[in-house]
Design an enzyme around this catalytic site. Structure first.
Site, PDB file in Angstrom:
ATOM      1  CB  CYS A 125       8.216   2.172  -7.570  1.00 54.16           C
ATOM      2  SG  CYS A 125       7.928   0.402  -7.750  1.00 54.16           S
TER       3      CYS A 125
ATOM      4  CB  CYS B  39       5.871   1.726  -4.424  1.00 48.35           C
ATOM      5  SG  CYS B  39       7.536   1.021  -4.309  1.00 48.35           S
TER       6      CYS B  39
END
Length: 461
Positions: A381, A384
């Site tokens: 991600c 993230c």
């Protein structure tokens, strides 16, 4: 006991002035000094939203090159989405534009909220382009403490040539001390350069960018075919956060993205721009002294950086968003089906890697010895990845404070469990487990900088 985090900040402004220093002319094999001075265009008077400190004023000590944003929750998501769309359109509109035009647009759009990242190599071209626009501009650089003597001399030459003051960012002395005392001066030759770069470059850069809305880099597509071949002229920064905090809060400008290296050097010669004397010794891409060496004829310029490591991955972490996985999809699929081939993130001795039984035990406890901050993440991600540096820094700050920091990989087979039991909506989801509460409390904001996360913890302690 609540944690208090304070910092003092000041603004130093580097503006263009007339130039009186000597330029430099050089051929492909050597450099010859030129005694012809270059007259600069007059600077334009533009309005600014902030008052600026005098160039030669004694600056106050600070953690950011401009003031940090105040901690707020409930960001305006609609505005951020519109900004992302505008940047994408702007990138398309400027794809064929000249570096000078791109630089002018960047300075016009962001004013004092944008700064040029100067490394002491050929990205001095960025300063020249900014100077030619006639607009005020700012320049900052990361002094790692391990640069070549020639680079420090070059910094001084550039300041005098353009009549500016470079805003230097330094690594945290305590972090450097801990690294050197624990692992020695040259541990990167044995275990890789990432840890040292994180302490000496990435974290200081992150502090600098927290006070900006945009920054300007010297990235080019031909610099590193393995990581920079798709660099756009302007983009939403995928890794760092800006003044407003949260993903999408910082814009990254790459005015020379589409320019070949030899064309950059033709520009420097034509404009008689001073250059680092290391270039005459075979250095092309210049970083820290222990990690940079000259290249041989026929070698790519980035082969002189971290030469003992994989030649395909020549990034220190400043442009981590360029890194792609071997599957050709830099962040894996949205549902995590390709997550097995993606390297893990949030790696730190102060971050506990929680297994499924571990996170279930946290859920069952009604009385905990320590509070827990836990991020539910997927390593593929990009959001993230963008908060990795701030989360690692948070863990370091909270070490021994009575709050433990953990991570739980919530994609793949764990996604359904995380959605049902851990309030997972999207990646990353951040939870705080107080000492005296049976259920975790979900962090409500998109601001993922250290100060905002600590403020959230303090509000619940």
């Amino acid at each position: 006991m609540a944690l208090a985090v304070t910092s003092s900040t000041s603004i130093a402004f580097s503006s263009s002035n007339s130039r009186t220093e000597q330029g430099v002319q050089f051929g492909s094999s050597n450099f010859q000094p030129s005694d012809r001075a270059f007259a600069a265009p007059a600077a334009l008077n533009v309005s600014r939203r902030r008052s600026l400190a005098a160039v030669n004023a004694e600056p106050k000590r600070n953690d950011s090159i401009v003031p940090s944003a105040a901690t707020v929750f409930a960001p305006d998501v609609v505005d951020k989405q519109a900004e992302v769309e505008d940047i994408e359109k702007l990138a398309v509109d400027l794809e064929k534009a000249s570096p000078l035009e791109i630089m002018d647009k960047a300075l016009e759009k962001y004013g004092n909220d944008i700064a040029i990242a100067f490394s002491g190599a050929e990205d001095v071209a960025l300063i020249e382009y900014a100077h030619l626009t006639g607009r005020p501009y700012r320049v900052f650089s990361l002094d790692t403490g391990r640069l070549n003597p020639e680079t420090y001399k070059f910094f001084d030459t550039v300041e005098k040539h353009y009549g500016i003051r470079i805003e230097y960012m330094f690594p945290d002395a305590v972090e450097v001390q801990a690294l050197v005392r624990t692992k020695g001066l040259f541990s990167f030759y044995e275990d890789g350069h990432q840890e040292c770069c994180r302490v000496r470059k990435v974290r200081p850069l992150r502090r600098a960018l927290k006070g900006l809305r945009a920054w300007i880099t010297g990235q080019r597509k031909d610099q590193s075919p393995g990581t920079r071949s798709e660099v756009p002229v302007v983009q939403v920064d995928p890794v760092f956060e800006g003044l407003d905090g949260g993903s999408g809060s910082l814009v990254k400008w790459n005015p020379v993205a589409n320019v070949a290296g030899n064309d950059v050097w033709n520009f420097l010669r034509t404009m008689e721009v001073p250059v680092n004397s290391l270039h005459a010794q075979g250095y092309i891409s210049i970083g820290c002294e222990p990690c940079t060496r000259s290249v041989l004829p026929g070698q790519h310029e980035r082969e002189g950086r971290w030469w003992w490591e994989d030649a395909k991955v020549k990034e220190c972490g400043l442009h981590k968003g360029n890194l792609k996985e071997e599957n050709g999809n830099g962040n894996g699929s949205v549902d995590g089906s390709q997550s097995a081939v993606v390297s893990d993130i949030f790696e730190s001795e102060n971050i506990v890697n929680l297994s499924r039984p571990g996170i279930e035990n946290l859920l069952k406890m009604e009385e905990r010895k320590d509070g827990w901050m836990v991020v539910l993440y997927a390593p593929w991600c990009p959001f993230c990845q963008a908060m990795e540096a701030s989360y690692v820094e948070l863990a370091d700050k909270l070490a021994g404070s009575g709050v433990k920091v953990g991570k739980f990989r919530a994609d793949g087979d764990q996604k359904a469990f995380a959605q049902q039991e851990l309030q997972l909506g999207s990646f990353p989801t951040i939870l705080f487990f107080p000492k005296h509460s049976s259920r975790p409390i979900k962090y409500p904001s998109e601001k993922r900088d250290v100060d905002s996360l600590i403020a959230f913890i303090n509000a619940l302690r």
